[in-house]
Motif scaffolding. Sequence first.
Motif, short mmCIF file in Angstrom:
data_model
loop_
_atom_site.label_atom_id
_atom_site.label_comp_id
_atom_site.label_asym_id
_atom_site.label_seq_id
_atom_site.Cartn_x
_atom_site.Cartn_y
_atom_site.Cartn_z
N ALA A 183 47.40 -72.01 32.00
CA ALA A 183 47.68 -71.45 33.42
C ALA A 183 48.16 -70.02 33.08
CB ALA A 183 48.77 -72.03 34.27
N CYS A 184 48.87 -69.85 32.10
CA CYS A 184 49.21 -68.49 31.46
C CYS A 184 48.19 -67.41 31.00
CB CYS A 184 50.49 -68.54 30.41
SG CYS A 184 51.83 -69.32 31.01
N VAL A 185 47.31 -68.33 30.27
CA VAL A 185 45.98 -67.50 29.82
C VAL A 185 45.23 -67.23 30.87
CG1 VAL A 185 43.97 -68.02 28.35
CG2 VAL A 185 46.10 -68.58 27.40
N ASP A 186 45.02 -68.06 31.76
CA ASP A 186 44.28 -67.63 33.07
C ASP A 186 44.63 -66.38 33.68
OD1 ASP A 186 42.24 -69.76 32.21
OD2 ASP A 186 43.17 -71.18 33.85
N ALA A 187 45.98 -66.57 33.82
CA ALA A 187 46.62 -65.20 34.68
C ALA A 187 46.46 -64.07 33.78
CB ALA A 187 48.25 -65.76 34.85
N ALA A 188 46.75 -64.14 32.73
CA ALA A 188 46.53 -63.16 31.60
C ALA A 188 45.37 -62.47 31.82
CB ALA A 188 46.85 -63.20 30.28
N MET A 189 44.08 -63.18 31.57
CA MET A 189 42.71 -62.73 31.61
C MET A 189 42.53 -62.14 33.21
SD MET A 189 41.88 -63.07 28.65
CE MET A 189 40.23 -62.89 28.66
N GLN A 190 43.25 -62.67 34.10
CA GLN A 190 42.81 -61.97 35.43
C GLN A 190 43.72 -60.86 35.67
OE1 GLN A 190 43.88 -65.39 38.16
NE2 GLN A 190 41.57 -65.38 38.69
N LEU A 191 44.89 -60.48 35.18
CA LEU A 191 45.76 -59.46 35.30
C LEU A 191 45.21 -58.36 34.69
CD1 LEU A 191 49.22 -61.18 35.18
CD2 LEU A 191 48.19 -60.09 37.33
N GLY A 192 44.74 -58.56 33.23
CA GLY A 192 44.22 -57.59 32.03
C GLY A 192 45.65 -56.89 31.71
N LEU A 193 45.46 -55.95 30.78
CA LEU A 193 46.68 -55.35 30.16
C LEU A 193 46.86 -54.25 31.35
CD1 LEU A 193 45.62 -55.14 26.55
CD2 LEU A 193 47.45 -56.52 27.50
N PRO A 194 48.30 -53.80 31.22
CA PRO A 194 49.40 -54.06 30.53
C PRO A 194 50.26 -55.50 31.16
CG PRO A 194 50.18 -52.39 31.97
CD PRO A 194 48.70 -52.47 32.06
N GLU A 195 49.80 -55.77 32.27
CA GLU A 195 50.47 -57.10 32.96
C GLU A 195 50.12 -58.10 32.35
OE1 GLU A 195 48.65 -54.79 34.46
OE2 GLU A 195 49.78 -53.88 36.31
N ALA A 196 49.03 -58.38 31.60
CA ALA A 196 48.85 -59.93 30.99
C ALA A 196 50.04 -59.96 29.80
CB ALA A 196 47.53 -59.43 30.11
N GLN A 197 50.72 -58.92 29.28
CA GLN A 197 51.87 -59.49 28.41
C GLN A 197 52.83 -60.43 28.94
OE1 GLN A 197 55.10 -56.17 28.44
NE2 GLN A 197 53.62 -55.12 29.60
N LEU A 198 52.92 -60.51 30.46
CA LEU A 198 53.88 -61.20 31.02
C LEU A 198 53.61 -62.74 30.81
CD1 LEU A 198 54.66 -59.05 33.99
CD2 LEU A 198 56.34 -59.15 31.76
N PRO A 199 52.54 -63.27 31.14
CA PRO A 199 52.39 -64.66 31.12
C PRO A 199 52.09 -65.06 29.53
CG PRO A 199 50.40 -63.38 32.13
CD PRO A 199 51.52 -62.58 32.24
#
Length: 420
Positions: free
Chosen positions: A301-317
């Motif tokens: 779930a964290c990886v999916d969220a990161a790929m949807q958010l992109g950088l820089p927000e991907a750092q959080l999940p």
Amino acid sequence: MKRPLADEIRPKTLDEVVGQRHLLAPGAVLRRLIESGTDVNMVFYGPSGTGKTTIANIIAQQTHKTLHRLNATTASLQDIKDIIADVGTLLAPGGILLYLDEIQYFNKKQQQSLLEFMENGSLTLIASTTENPYFYVYGALLSRSTVFEFKPVAPAEVEPAVRRALNMERERLDLPVEWEDEVPRHIATACGGDVRKAINAVELLCQAAIPVDGKLRLTREDTLQVSQRSAMRYDRGGDAMYDLASALMKSLRGSDPDAALHYLARFLEAGDLITPCRRLLCSASEDIGMAYPQAVVIVKACVDAAMQLGLPEAQLPLAQAAVLLATAPKSNSTSAGIAAAWADVKAGRTGDVPRELQNVHADTAGQEREQGYLYPHNFTGHWVRQQYLPDALKDVVYYQYGDNKTEQAARTYWEKIKGQ
């Protein structure tokens, strides 16, 4: 035309070379080889700006050979033939030293073309590469060479070179040059072990400096802008990437959340999301496994969220996933189990599927055989003693319960059901 500072400041003797004490300290093997003038074929392996070209120049001077430089990204077989043509002529009275940079870009045929001349001693080869030579250099060429690994230069060793470069720029420029106390240390730290990068930063700072009261003043603020992002080596698909991936995985396995966040941050700074995501997903099953089975779901779930958010927000999940894995209980029981099972399959230790487990629908119509399969749900505890492995492996145990709470609870449950 003014020479680049990095070229003008290049060391002329081994004692002037910055770093690489493991190779160049008095008594070290490479230093002894150079000082004795021995004709040895060498492969210099290490990151950029660590002295590979400089030492090749010093070797050429020490051995009185004619130095030829080629870069494998642009050189061809004809370039090599042109160099070989000088052997035995007045153009190369002491022999030829070929410095071949980025040898990993030469294909097998191009590398093989050097072997004959290395064998008869008409050419001494020093090849350099930033990638692991055991992966990229032809085996026959490696067997005729000695590999020396160059390491990134520590900031404490770079700083004297930076100060020397600053003083040289002070002499070269028309206006007096001054700098804030923190400037040399910051350049030395930010160059990522690349001395050439540090010297280039000095030259760029001096060129960009604005005259104030008839002086050029180098400030910490300007230094930060010149050296930003330079402290990290990263080459997607290269050794640096795989080293970081390995470090991230081992930090997760070693339950060190601080190190895990550090290596994750280096991937994020390089703009690489794919590699850390793969490592996080792998660690969830390989290192945590049955000790915390929900980890793989959360990490996915964290990886999916990161790929949807992109950088820089991907750092959080991704940071959440890294901390979760690093602090979770560990078990490699499933990875060890599948590794043992797969090893048996690869070795041919298989056997026929027991009749009880075969697909009855595969029997020819009218020739059906009694299967004898016992349906577990018809028995107490939804379990019945029955052979599932082939006869050749019926007593093999692949999965061993881990010593964590989750797996020990499962073990207790099944021991009670099976009456063990």
